[in-house]
Design a protein around this motif. Structure first.
Motif, short mmCIF file in Angstrom:
data_model
loop_
_atom_site.label_atom_id
_atom_site.label_comp_id
_atom_site.label_asym_id
_atom_site.label_seq_id
_atom_site.Cartn_x
_atom_site.Cartn_y
_atom_site.Cartn_z
N GLU A 153 -11.61 -20.82 -37.88
CA GLU A 153 -11.51 -19.37 -37.78
C GLU A 153 -12.88 -18.70 -37.79
O GLU A 153 -13.09 -17.68 -37.13
CB GLU A 153 -10.64 -18.83 -38.91
CG GLU A 153 -9.17 -19.20 -38.76
CD GLU A 153 -8.30 -18.59 -39.84
OE1 GLU A 153 -8.86 -18.15 -40.88
OE2 GLU A 153 -7.07 -18.55 -39.66
N ARG A 170 -1.72 -20.86 -33.48
CA ARG A 170 -2.32 -21.95 -34.24
C ARG A 170 -1.94 -23.34 -33.69
O ARG A 170 -1.33 -24.16 -34.38
CB ARG A 170 -1.93 -21.85 -35.73
CG ARG A 170 -2.41 -20.58 -36.38
CD ARG A 170 -2.09 -20.55 -37.87
NE ARG A 170 -2.52 -19.29 -38.48
CZ ARG A 170 -3.76 -19.05 -38.91
NH1 ARG A 170 -4.67 -20.00 -38.82
NH2 ARG A 170 -4.08 -17.90 -39.45
N ARG A 216 -22.48 -19.73 -32.60
CA ARG A 216 -21.59 -19.17 -31.59
C ARG A 216 -21.70 -19.89 -30.24
O ARG A 216 -20.80 -19.79 -29.40
CB ARG A 216 -21.86 -17.68 -31.39
CG ARG A 216 -23.26 -17.34 -30.94
CD ARG A 216 -23.35 -15.87 -30.50
NE ARG A 216 -22.86 -14.96 -31.51
CZ ARG A 216 -23.62 -14.35 -32.41
NH1 ARG A 216 -24.94 -14.59 -32.43
NH2 ARG A 216 -23.11 -13.53 -33.29
N ALA A 234 -15.59 -21.53 -29.00
CA ALA A 234 -14.37 -22.29 -28.76
C ALA A 234 -14.14 -23.28 -29.91
O ALA A 234 -15.09 -23.89 -30.41
CB ALA A 234 -14.47 -23.06 -27.45
N ALA A 235 -12.88 -23.41 -30.31
CA ALA A 235 -12.53 -24.35 -31.38
C ALA A 235 -11.21 -25.02 -31.04
O ALA A 235 -10.30 -24.40 -30.48
CB ALA A 235 -12.43 -23.63 -32.72
N GLN A 260 -15.57 -19.96 -36.47
CA GLN A 260 -16.08 -20.11 -35.11
C GLN A 260 -15.39 -19.14 -34.15
O GLN A 260 -16.04 -18.55 -33.27
CB GLN A 260 -15.90 -21.55 -34.63
CG GLN A 260 -16.93 -22.51 -35.20
CD GLN A 260 -18.35 -22.16 -34.78
OE1 GLN A 260 -19.04 -21.40 -35.47
NE2 GLN A 260 -18.79 -22.71 -33.66
N LEU A 261 -14.09 -18.96 -34.32
CA LEU A 261 -13.37 -18.00 -33.49
C LEU A 261 -13.91 -16.59 -33.69
O LEU A 261 -14.10 -15.83 -32.72
CB LEU A 261 -11.88 -18.02 -33.82
CG LEU A 261 -11.09 -19.29 -33.47
CD1 LEU A 261 -9.63 -19.11 -33.87
CD2 LEU A 261 -11.20 -19.60 -31.99
N GLU A 277 -19.48 -25.60 -29.37
CA GLU A 277 -18.05 -25.85 -29.27
C GLU A 277 -17.63 -26.81 -30.40
O GLU A 277 -18.35 -27.76 -30.70
CB GLU A 277 -17.72 -26.46 -27.91
CG GLU A 277 -18.01 -25.49 -26.77
CD GLU A 277 -18.04 -26.18 -25.41
OE1 GLU A 277 -17.51 -25.59 -24.45
OE2 GLU A 277 -18.60 -27.28 -25.31
N GLN A 308 -6.98 -24.52 -26.92
CA GLN A 308 -7.92 -24.02 -27.92
C GLN A 308 -7.16 -23.39 -29.07
O GLN A 308 -6.08 -22.83 -28.91
CB GLN A 308 -8.87 -23.00 -27.30
CG GLN A 308 -9.87 -23.58 -26.33
CD GLN A 308 -10.92 -22.55 -25.91
OE1 GLN A 308 -11.20 -21.60 -26.65
NE2 GLN A 308 -11.48 -22.73 -24.73
N TYR A 309 -7.76 -23.47 -30.24
CA TYR A 309 -7.15 -22.89 -31.44
C TYR A 309 -7.21 -21.38 -31.38
O TYR A 309 -8.17 -20.78 -30.85
CB TYR A 309 -7.88 -23.39 -32.68
CG TYR A 309 -7.16 -23.09 -33.97
CD1 TYR A 309 -6.01 -23.76 -34.32
CD2 TYR A 309 -7.65 -22.13 -34.86
CE1 TYR A 309 -5.34 -23.50 -35.50
CE2 TYR A 309 -6.99 -21.85 -36.04
CZ TYR A 309 -5.85 -22.54 -36.36
OH TYR A 309 -5.18 -22.27 -37.53
N ASP A 310 -6.18 -20.73 -31.90
CA ASP A 310 -6.17 -19.28 -32.06
C ASP A 310 -5.37 -18.96 -33.30
O ASP A 310 -4.62 -19.79 -33.81
CB ASP A 310 -5.60 -18.58 -30.82
CG ASP A 310 -4.12 -18.90 -30.60
OD1 ASP A 310 -3.28 -18.34 -31.32
OD2 ASP A 310 -3.81 -19.71 -29.71
N THR A 311 -5.52 -17.75 -33.80
CA THR A 311 -4.91 -17.39 -35.08
C THR A 311 -3.49 -16.85 -34.93
O THR A 311 -2.86 -16.50 -35.94
CB THR A 311 -5.76 -16.35 -35.82
OG1 THR A 311 -5.98 -15.22 -34.96
CG2 THR A 311 -7.11 -16.94 -36.20
#
Length: 460
Positions: free
Chosen positions: A351, A430, A272, A359-360, A353-354, A275, A424-427
């Motif tokens: 995902e 994306r 966690r 941060a991803a 890591q999220l 990065e 940053q990536y998010d679901t």
């Protein structure tokens, strides 16, 4: 050869260290890969070595990047000219590239030896960096570990391991996954077959007494048999699931170094505080199916059967074909397989890591090689990342320098600041940075319709 790594003996005076060292024991790549992938082999003692590039006026406190090469855990080294670190040093980064043991010697489950010896070698390299990199101008609290293919799988696995805690703060996984791990009992089946061909017990003592040439010949024969007949009953289901039957060696869940599937450990927060930058090429599997002639040999009648054999829904082949008018059944299978074994695991890693609050960032390398049939294949991005472009059998006679400038700069930025320069990536949206030429741009949910067919919840 089968013991845990140990520090190198000390010496007095100045030790000459201006030439590349030897490489781990390995067979040459099989044709046609021996013509496509640069892989110098120089067998000899002392192959657990490091290369270090540092700016001429290094000063102190510089970001550090540690490179772990790919090669299916049985090929590769830090001696490839593609991995030259001059451009990273030019741009203010201390670049370290490490060797590790391969094949049976590095990842075989062997009685009387610790498992995951190749990973232990990587841990030893990262520990060396913590203890010594300040002398080269690097900051041991600003370390980014990065790797591609098996090297990327290694990075994802290291992220999940308690033994690697604190050895790096950032990670880049190129065309790897956190799911490429086998049960020790399954991995032992491969080594048992190698030992059987050599007529020796599966022990460190017996295998250590085998001549390197004979060991590599037996290992090579078993790898070929596995690829031709990826039977999960014979080889173990986790071995087939991890690499689609084309890789005979993996990190293993041994209850000592690795306790669970890395992806599960990461989702629970194992990294966690790390990065992540991760991504793939658009057409990964073309490297494995087009030059070999496999793609050309697949008929329309065989396509659904082969899709099912890969553990995928044959119904997905229709939409994939509709999105690729004019492509052959083999090319359709190649696209499906690439998404299943590279794209989906990469998204799941981001995902995880999220889910842990880390941060991803995600990228996709989309530039297509001018070499007929290769497309945006596996390993094509490497000289762009390292800014080591030359005419090559993969990238053709004139690979675009502007693309290398953009991609290399993003890797330097991530190692220096924690951001590669895009969202940053998010679901939900994306976001993925797609590297192409003449234009690179951030896209939202690329290939979402196809990935949904393979089981990814894309939110649409």
């Amino acid at each position: 050869m089968y013991a845990a790594p140990a520090p190198a003996p000390s010496w007095d005076g100045v030790r000459e260290a201006t030439e590349l060292g030897t490489t781990a024991a390995q067979p040459p790549y099989e044709p046609p890969f021996d013509q496509l992938l640069l892989n110098p082999i120089d067998l000899g003692p002392g192959f657990l070595n490091l290369n270090v590039w540092t700016p001429d006026a290094a000063g102190s406190g510089l970001p550090v990047m540690v490179w772990l090469h790919g090669g299916a855990f049985r090929n590769g080294s830090n001696a490839s000219p593609v991995y030259d670190g001059t451009a990273f040093a030019r741009d203010g980064v201390v670049l370290v590239s490490a060797n590790y043991r391969l094949g049976v010697q590095g990842f075989g489950v062997v009685e009387g030896a610790p498992s995951n010896r190749g990973l232990l070698d990587q841990l030893a390299a990262l520990t060396w960096v913590q203890e010594n990199i300040a002398a080269f101008g690097g900051d041991p609290s600003r370390v980014t570990v990065f790797g591609q293919s098996a090297g990327g799988m290694s990075v994802a696995t290291l992220m999940s391991m308690p033994a690697a805690k604190g050895l790096f703060q950032r990670a880049i996984v190129q065309s790897g996954s956190a799911e490429a791990v086998a049960l020790a009992s399954d991995a032992a089946l491969v080594v048992a077959e190698v030992a059987k061909r050599l007529d020796v017990p599966v022990s460190a003592e017996a295998l250590g007494a085998v001549a390197t040439h004979d060991l590599l010949a037996a290992q090579r024969a078993v790898a070929l048999e596995l690829r031709q007949n990826p039977d999960p009953v014979r080889w173990g289901p986790s071995m087939i699931r991890g690499g689609g039957g084309i890789m005979p060696f993996f990190p293993v869940i041994d209850g000592e170094l690795i306790h669970e599937r890395p992806l599960d450990a990461l989702a629970a927060g194992a990294a966690r505080d790390v990065e992540l930058l991760t991504g793939t090429t658009t057409e990964e599997f073309r490297l494995f199916t087009v030059p070999t002639g496999v793609a050309a040999a697949i008929t329309p009648e065989a396509l659904p059967l082969l899709v099912a054999r890969a553990g995928l829904d044959p119904a997905a082949a229709g939409p994939y074909a509709a999105n690729r008018p004019g492509q052959s059944p083999g090319e359709i299978l190649t696209a499906l397989t690439g998404d299943a074994f590279f794209t989906l695991p990469t998204i799941r890693l981001a995902e995880a890591q999220l889910a842990a609050g880390a941060a991803a960032y995600m990228y996709e390398f989309s530039w297509r090689s001018p070499v007929p049939g290769l497309g945006a294949c596996h390993a094509l991005e490497l000289p762009f990342v390292f800014d080591t472009l030359t005419p090559s059998p993969l990238s053709g006679p004139e690979p675009p320098q502007e693309l290398a400038d953009r991609m290399h700069a993003a890797w330097v930025s991530f190692a220096t600041t924690g951001s590669p320069g895009w969202s940053q990536y998010d679901t939900s949206s994306r976001p993925v940075m797609t590297f192409d030429h003449p234009d690179s741009r951030q896209l939202q949910n690329p290939h979402g319709d196809e990935l949904a067919l393979l089981g990814l919840d894309t939110g649409h």
